[in-house]
Design a protein around this motif. Structure first.
Motif: not given
Length: 549
Positions: A317-324
């Motif tokens: 996923g992109v959790i922690g790159t897009w939403n950080a």
């Protein structure tokens, strides 16, 4: 423990992707079959033992572990823009910003990819639901074998219900198919009224719950537990009780909506009374655990497993790159492009002493040396969600964009907040149980003992139904912000449009040039649903389109 599960069990899921593709879509395997296979799975030879049945069930889970669903689209893009957050920048055509800024069209690739993968998961579930009861071990095995297969069948039923619930939330009325796809099937199905689909969701989840283990009765992994299934049923009932956009272009709720609040109340009460789940005493620790890939089922009840051994796109996923918070390319923790932004006014609305504020919102960026540099002045529009920040991940990245951070579908605090809302609706105002549930969440947020009355933190006594609901709506934002529920909450309360316009007006008063367009772009009685993918309608003329698309 979690790292071991991700390293081994997700490989099992990936093996099942191959097996499931052969089972469900045999014509898609040309490249694999150019060489002589060492093994071959087909529906008539599969399901010989419990291990093969487990592989098939893991294949159903795999539909969630994908950028097209909870790795990116359904977790991040489809929950934004809201009254508390927005996607940064503008884009054209199939850009995610188009989807976020209420400019989605029926040909956008995100809706098509999401639709297809959810239905793929449903078809895999249909196959399992049909085939497990036909297994000899299901009827004649040992008690342990029968129990194991009953659990696997329950998981398949629950996941089918969950995926249909996801489709309803996103698209409204959708085709309902309850048998695995065969070559002779007529696939041109019309849309089924969502109330009938909800009936099936409730049926599937209710049938699943008795054969699912409580969290304490199973290994610490991402497979669904009894408490999590009850919580997801409670959520489905809460959404069914709320408003949704209908084919008549009106936002409506069912005439007997309180019946569904009663289901939410029953299920959340039973989870609370089970003693299986509790609040983590530290709000911050919840998200540090997420970032470090630590499973904590006492609070984090249900997570989508995201993992790729080499850091590639598949199943990550992109959790922690897009939403950080923004992180420079070559800093030790890895890059974060930070396209997901919170609004400055949301951060400033937290009460003094609410410890959740500095967890939820990151007001800084990481430079190339991982030093924090605060965004000040007009750069407050660059503040970002802080729950999955790169410096909490504390490891060098396998990939600049993808991470192994799970997406959490349900936390125990949501159980408490759903309980409070259901009590308020059924009793035409808050009772002591409603107050206790929401105040436990608030006390944790302020670092206070959970069961001790605290006049400085607790909601004031004597609130009427509407005032209590308004307080609860705000509390859900503070507690669950950026966790994928905000926009859906505003829709079911029938206040998405007004909330977006109020947020935009307030931001323009705060600073005339503040970049926020959702209030202007949103069209009432249209954008509460996504469009039916045009490619699906081209193939199936029986599919009608959602209003105003």
């Amino acid at each position: 423990m979690n790292k071991y599960f991700k390293t081994t069990a997700i490989r099992t899921v990936k093996l099942m992707v191959v097996a499931s593709a052969i089972l469900v879509m045999p014509t898609s395997c040309k490249k694999w079959l150019e060489e002589k296979p060492t093994s071959y799975y087909a529906a008539d030879t599969f399901f010989k033992d419990a291990n093969e049945a487990k592989m098939a069930v893991l294949g159903i889970y795999e539909s969630m572990s994908n950028n097209n669903t909870y790795g990116f689209y359904m977790s991040l893009v489809f929950d934004i823009d809201s009254d508390i957050a927005q996607m940064d920048g503008t884009g054209l055509s199939n850009d995610p910003r188009v989807a976020a800024h209420y400019a989605m069209t029926p040909v956008h690739i995100y809706v098509a990819a999401c639709w297809q993968l959810l239905y793929k998961g449903i078809d895999r579930a249909n196959l399992v639901i049909e085939r497990i009861p036909e297994m000899d071990l299901y009827k004649n095995g040992t008690d342990a074998q029968k129990k194991d297969l009953a659990r696997l069948l329950a998981e398949a039923k629950f996941l089918r219900g969950q995926y249909y619930f996801d489709l309803i939330r996103l698209f409204g009325d959708v085709p309902m198919k309850l048998k695995p796809t065969a070559a002779t099937d007529d696939l041109q199905l019309p849309r089924t009224d969502r109330e009938l689909v909800y009936d099936q969701v409730f049926k599937d989840m209710n049938e699943a719950i008795p054969d699912l283990p409580w969290a304490s009765q199973k290994p610490v992994d991402e497979r669904i537990s009894k408490g999590a299934a009850k919580g997801m049923l409670a959520r489905a009932a809460l959404y069914r009780a709320g408003y949704s956009l209908r084919a008549n272009e009106l936002m409506e709720r069912p005439a007997k909506y309180k019946d569904y609040y009663a289901i939410t109340l029953k299920e959340t009460k039973e989870v609370m009374e089970s003693g299986e789940h509790v609040l983590n005493s530290s709000y911050e620790q919840i998200f540090r655990n997420h970032c470090k890939l630590i499973l904590e089922p006492k609070e984090s009840m249900y997570e989508v497993a995201l993992y790729n051994l080499d850091g590639g796109l598949a199943n990550s996923g992109v959790i922690g790159t897009w939403n950080a918070p923004v992180a420079a390319d070559k800093n030790p923790y890895g890059r974060a492009n930070s396209f997901y932004k919170t609004t400055a006014l949301f951060q400033k609305s937290y009460a003094t002493g609410d410890l959740r504020r500095d967890v939820a919102v990151g007001t800084y960026q990481l430079d190339v040396n991982a030093a924090k540099i605060e965004f000040t002045g007009t750069n407050d529009s660059k503040w970002a969600p802080g729950k999955w920040r790169r410096d909490w991940q504390n490891t060098g990245p396998k990939d600049l964009n993808n991470t192994d951070i799970n997406w959490t579908l349900l936390r125990y605090s949501d159980i408490l907040l759903m309980r409070a809302e259901a009590e308020n609706e059924i009793n035409e105002g808050p009772n002591s149980d409603a107050y206790l549930a929401v105040n436990m969440v608030r006390r944790r947020g302020f670092g206070k003992p959970l069961t001790t009355v605290n006049a400085a933190v607790d909601l004031p006594a004597g609130l009427n139904k509407d005032t209590f609901l308004a307080k609860l709506q705000t509390e859900r934002a503070y507690e669950l912000c950026f966790e994928g529920t905000r926009k859906s909450d505003l829709i079911r309360w029938n206040i998405l449009g007004p909330s977006l316009r109020a947020a935009q007006a307030a931001l323009k008063v705060y600073r005339a040039a503040y970049p926020y367009v959702a209030g202007t772009n949103f069209v009432d009685n249209k954008h509460e649903l996504y469009p039916i993918p045009q490619g699906e309608r081209d193939l199936n003329p029986k599919l009608s389109q959602n209003p105003k698309y």
